[in-house]
Design an enzyme around this catalytic site. Structure first.
Site, PDB file in Angstrom:
ATOM      1  N   HIS A 316       4.606  -1.413   4.907  1.00  0.00           N
ATOM      2  CA  HIS A 316       4.612  -2.531   3.964  1.00  0.00           C
ATOM      3  C   HIS A 316       3.197  -3.084   3.757  1.00  0.00           C
ATOM      4  O   HIS A 316       2.802  -3.413   2.635  1.00  0.00           O
ATOM      5  CB  HIS A 316       5.528  -3.643   4.479  1.00  0.00           C
ATOM      6  CG  HIS A 316       6.990  -3.354   4.298  1.00  0.00           C
ATOM      7  ND1 HIS A 316       7.656  -2.408   5.038  1.00  0.00           N
ATOM      8  CD2 HIS A 316       7.906  -3.894   3.451  1.00  0.00           C
ATOM      9  CE1 HIS A 316       8.928  -2.368   4.668  1.00  0.00           C
ATOM     10  NE2 HIS A 316       9.110  -3.265   3.701  1.00  0.00           N
ATOM     11  N   HIS A 359       6.879  -6.190  12.969  1.00  0.00           N
ATOM     12  CA  HIS A 359       5.793  -5.311  13.383  1.00  0.00           C
ATOM     13  C   HIS A 359       4.910  -6.037  14.382  1.00  0.00           C
ATOM     14  O   HIS A 359       4.792  -7.270  14.350  1.00  0.00           O
ATOM     15  CB  HIS A 359       4.934  -4.878  12.187  1.00  0.00           C
ATOM     16  CG  HIS A 359       5.475  -3.707  11.438  1.00  0.00           C
ATOM     17  ND1 HIS A 359       5.345  -2.415  11.895  1.00  0.00           N
ATOM     18  CD2 HIS A 359       6.148  -3.636  10.265  1.00  0.00           C
ATOM     19  CE1 HIS A 359       5.908  -1.587  11.024  1.00  0.00           C
ATOM     20  NE2 HIS A 359       6.406  -2.312  10.031  1.00  0.00           N
ATOM     21  N   ASP A 363      -0.101  -3.203  14.508  1.00  0.00           N
ATOM     22  CA  ASP A 363       0.401  -2.368  13.406  1.00  0.00           C
ATOM     23  C   ASP A 363      -0.180  -2.824  12.073  1.00  0.00           C
ATOM     24  O   ASP A 363      -0.628  -2.013  11.253  1.00  0.00           O
ATOM     25  CB  ASP A 363       1.925  -2.451  13.325  1.00  0.00           C
ATOM     26  CG  ASP A 363       2.604  -1.949  14.583  1.00  0.00           C
ATOM     27  OD1 ASP A 363       1.923  -1.349  15.420  1.00  0.00           O
ATOM     28  OD2 ASP A 363       3.822  -2.169  14.720  1.00  0.00           O
TER      29      ASP A 363
END
Length: 430
Positions: A316, A359, A363
């Protein structure tokens, strides 16, 4: 020849028509002299870009070249008149920088010297010169200069080849990468560590900020808004084929790297709220069906897709950041509102990803760093054409060399309506 006793700058439209007839371009007299009232001064200012572009739109290559040569010959014979009319401003150029008579090449005595005229607009390494301030260029024509062995070579930016077939190849590339990523996500989900044995890892941000249940949906909403912004820019940009090709090549490369990192290392689930357990989808057909479901839903929770184990690194964040960079790169620098909105969406999207505890912080950081570096490296190489002098670059970046080999310098931000005007609009507007 046209009246020799008269200065070219004093020619009327009839005298220009006579000159065109004598040079063998009688078929263009009606277009140039009758429709567009081309007189002596405007003839001296005419360029090849003017002949090719709107509103003249000449299409016969041989005629364009021959007429350009004839005009350049006329300009060379009347350099004094060009200077008087402000079309040859040699005094406004930096010392050591000279313009050839034909305007075809700039040379520089020092390899590190750059031109910073007050009316020049820089976009990366792009330099736009406008009529009335520089010689021999049509109104609004963009001229790009690339640096090679201490010389600046001129390219007409309006003549960038869209190379649609390469764009189709890049689309196929990203299409298969997304499919492969979906399949790897299925494999990773089978290997996700047991939450009872491997609890969430310590994380300063996740431990300090309480989870916001709706935050991940907001992060995806930010991504969708950025996507719509980019699609609008893509629709209206003159060089949309090059933009889309670059987006596909960068997106596919980053996600291919993501496949490797999340397959090699399986991190524990970052939050207790995630109902993640290793799943076995049975045979290969079951795995393909699950991968197809992830791929068709674009890996988004808004479409009902729930995945686990794909933590290193955040997909994302990659998408949101890449869209932001494309929006800000391929819009004029004066569009401050658009750039501010794009960056706000990017930063809030990253915050919402972390606030949802979907996350780890590492990350998101790695995803942002890799995406921005690849974008900047790609565009630096493309804008400066530095890879042409490096055999190593062509070996290590063959896909980049293939996609960018015919793009001469920076892509100018030029826009136009991609569809034909309806008949009633043509009647109203003309």
């Amino acid at each position: 020849m046209a009246p020799a006793g008269d200065s070219v700058s004093a020619w009327s439209c009839k005298q220009v028509a006579q000159w065109l007839q004598e040079e063998g371009f009688g078929e263009y007299v009606e277009l140039l002299c009758a429709q567009h009232r081309l007189d002596g001064p405007s003839l001296l200012a005419l360029t090849e870009a003017d002949l090719r572009g709107s509103p003249l739109g000449l299409t016969v290559l041989g005629d364009i070249k021959r007429l350009t040569i004839a005009i350049r010959r006329l300009q060379k014979q009347n350099q004094a008149q060009l200077e008087v009319q402000g079309l040859l401003p040699t005094d406004s150029l930096p010392a050591g920088l000279s313009v050839g008579a034909a305007g075809g090449e700039w040379s520089c005595d020092e390899a590190d010297r750059s031109y910073n005229g007050g009316d020049g607009l820089r976009n990366g390494t792009e330099l736009r010169l406008r009529n009335g301030h520089r010689s021999g260029y049509g109104s609004g024509a963009a001229v790009c200069h690339t640096h090679s062995n201490g010389r600046y070579r001129q390219h007409l930016a309006g003549r960038l080849d869209p190379e649609v077939w390469k764009t189709i190849i890049s689309s196929i590339y990203v299409f298969f990468v997304f499919g492969f990523t979906s399949f790897v996500m299925v494999i990773v989900h089978e290997r996700v560590p047991d939450m009872r044995t491997y609890p969430p890892l310590p994380d300063i941000f996740l431990d300090s900020v309480p989870r916001i249940p709706w935050a991940f949906a907001m992060a995806e909403a930010c991504g969708l808004i950025l996507c719509y912004m980019f699609l609008l820019i893509l629709l209206l940009h003159k060089h949309r084929s090059i933009l889309f090709r670059r987006l596909c090549s960068l997106m596919g490369t980053v996600f291919l790297l993501r496949c490797c990192t999340m397959f090699v290392t399986s991190l524990s689930v970052p939050g207790q709220h995630l109902k993640c357990a290793s799943k076995t989808y049975g045979d290969s057909w079951g795995k393909l069906q699950r991968a197809l479901l992830i791929w068709s839903g674009f890996g988004m929770t808004l479409t009902g897709v729930q995945t686990c184990g794909d933590y290193m690194f955040s997909g994302h964040t990659v998408v949101i950041t890449l869209l932001n960079f494309f929006v800000t790169e391929y819009t004029p620098r004066t569009w401050n509102l658009i750039h501010t909105i794009s960056w706000v969406l990017n930063l809030f999207g990253i915050f919402f990803i972390l606030a949802a505890h979907e996350h780890y912080s590492i990350d998101v950081f790695i995803a942002f760093y890799i995406t921005t570096r690849l974008f900047l490296y790609y565009h630096t190489l493309a804008n400066t054409r530095a890879y042409q002098q490096s055999r190593r670059a062509r070996i290590w970046f063959p896909m980049f060399s293939f996609f960018e080999c015919n793009v001469n310098g920076p892509v100018p931000n030029q826009y136009h309506w991609p569809f034909n005007k309806p008949a009633f609009m043509k009647t109203l507007i003309g």
